[in-house]
Design an enzyme around this catalytic site. Structure first.
Site, PDB file in Angstrom:
ATOM      1  N   ASP A 146      -3.944   1.513   9.863  1.00 16.62           N
ATOM      2  CA  ASP A 146      -5.096   2.348   9.844  1.00 16.62           C
ATOM      3  C   ASP A 146      -5.563   2.302  11.337  1.00 16.62           C
ATOM      4  OD1 ASP A 146      -5.088   1.654   6.999  1.00 16.62           O
ATOM      5  OD2 ASP A 146      -6.767   3.352   7.286  1.00 16.62           O
TER       6      ASP A 146
ATOM      7  N   CYS B 245       0.747  -1.138   0.045  1.00 18.79           N
ATOM      8  CA  CYS B 245      -0.144   0.158  -0.147  1.00 18.79           C
ATOM      9  C   CYS B 245       0.793   1.141  -0.312  1.00 18.79           C
ATOM     10  CB  CYS B 245      -1.078  -0.053   1.273  1.00 18.79           C
ATOM     11  SG  CYS B 245      -2.167   1.320   1.147  1.00 18.79           S
TER      12      CYS B 245
END
Ligand code: RUB
Length: 300
Positions: free
Chosen positions: A192, A123
């Site tokens: 996250d 990512c």
């Protein structure tokens, strides 16, 4: 401005847990500055703003922690000016802290990356890239292997950023992670949300990367600011995994009768994470609940 920010978060024009949190804080500040009603109306407007922002994307707790931080003193305000000032000041404080945190994580994280290392990442994480770029700036001869990260291809952002910074970088498909793990010395990824038990929630595929790393005995380092730790998980609440539009994976009309699923994140169990680099220092996943107790408001 608030609606515009909320839409940009939903459509992922603003993305990445840290950026989302900073954008939310700035949107609340903008809303506070623009408000011209009375104190009661101001509180209602902030409640609506809070709801709208939290409604955008469910997984990154950084968003909730940012909103909570910015609005924390609102209940004590006795005048409209006081209410507005506390929102503005706390928003500025959050954004400044967040930017500094990413820099500090860069320094602590860089210390974990050995000279000559091949770093594998997944990512696009600003905190992770801060560590990788700092290691490069420190003169370490490192190279990076980045997974493209289907379906939204955040790996493309990673390879462009690293290439612009002069870091040698190789782009691979997600399915090649196990193959390339053989030549990796360290995995560096972002988060996250970090749960109280040390589980790390990050872009879907991160747990597969971590499993491959464990198999190949490659250490996994997570770079995460303390506002990525989730107070709610102390009481056992589960982290909601965002399920995005199937159209991001494939055109459903081309596959009649086929269910297409698009979970955006997955959870990596704490036993597959070797260290979490925060701006307050490096902790083991098993110390996550201490981080929550010590640094996050209203965690009790
Ligand atoms: C982004 C993602 C990132 C973390 C950490 O997902 O999973 O690894 O948010 O990023 P998405 P940062 O692209 O769906 O938002 O370190 O920049 O906060």
């Amino acid at each position: 401005m608030l609606e515009e920010t909320a839409r940009k978060i939903e459509t992922m024009e603003i993305r990445g847990a840290g950026s989302i949190a900073r954008a939310a804080a700035q949107a609340l500040k903008g809303e506070a500055e623009a408000h011209d009603g009375d104190l009661h109306g101001f509180r209602d407007a902030m409640d609506d703003a809070r709801e709208r922002l939290l409604d955008t994307r469910p997984t990154a707790v950084s968003l909730e922690n940012a909103v909570r931080h910015v609005l924390a003193d609102l209940k004590d305000a006795e005048t409209l000016d006081e209410a507005r000032n506390t929102v503005v000041e706390r928003a500025d404080e959050f954004v400044e802290h967040s930017r500094e945190a990413v820099k500090t994580i860069g320094e602590y994280g860089a210390n974990r990356i050995p000279d000559g290392a091949t770093v594998l990442t997944h990512c696009h994480s600003s905190a992770s890239l801060s560590a990788i770029e700092t290691a490069h700036r420190d003169g370490k001869e490192i190279e990076v292997v980045a997974a493209e990260t289907r379906p939204r291809m955040q790996g493309h952002i990673t390879v462009r950023q690293l290439s612009d910074a002069g870091v040698p970088v190789t782009l691979i498909v997600d399915g090649a992670v196990r193959l390339f793990m053989k030549q990796a010395d360290i995995v560096v990824v972002g988060a996250d949300t970090v749960a109280a038990n040390g589980a790390q929630i990050n872009k879907v595929g991160t747990s597969t990367v971590a499993l491959c790393a464990r198999e190949a005995r490659v250490p996994v380092v997570v770079c995460a600011e303390t506002y990525k730790f989730s107070p709610d998980t102390v009481h056992g609440e589960l982290v909601e995994i965002e399920e995005r539009d199937p159209g991001e994976v494939a055109d459903p009309e081309e596959f009649p009768g086929v269910e297409i699923r698009n979970p955006a994140f997955d959870a990596t169990p704490p036993r597959y994470v070797d260290a979490i680099v925060t701006e307050r220092g490096v902790v083991s996943p098993h110390e996550a609940h201490h981080v929550i107790e010590k640094y996050l408001e209203d965690s009790g």
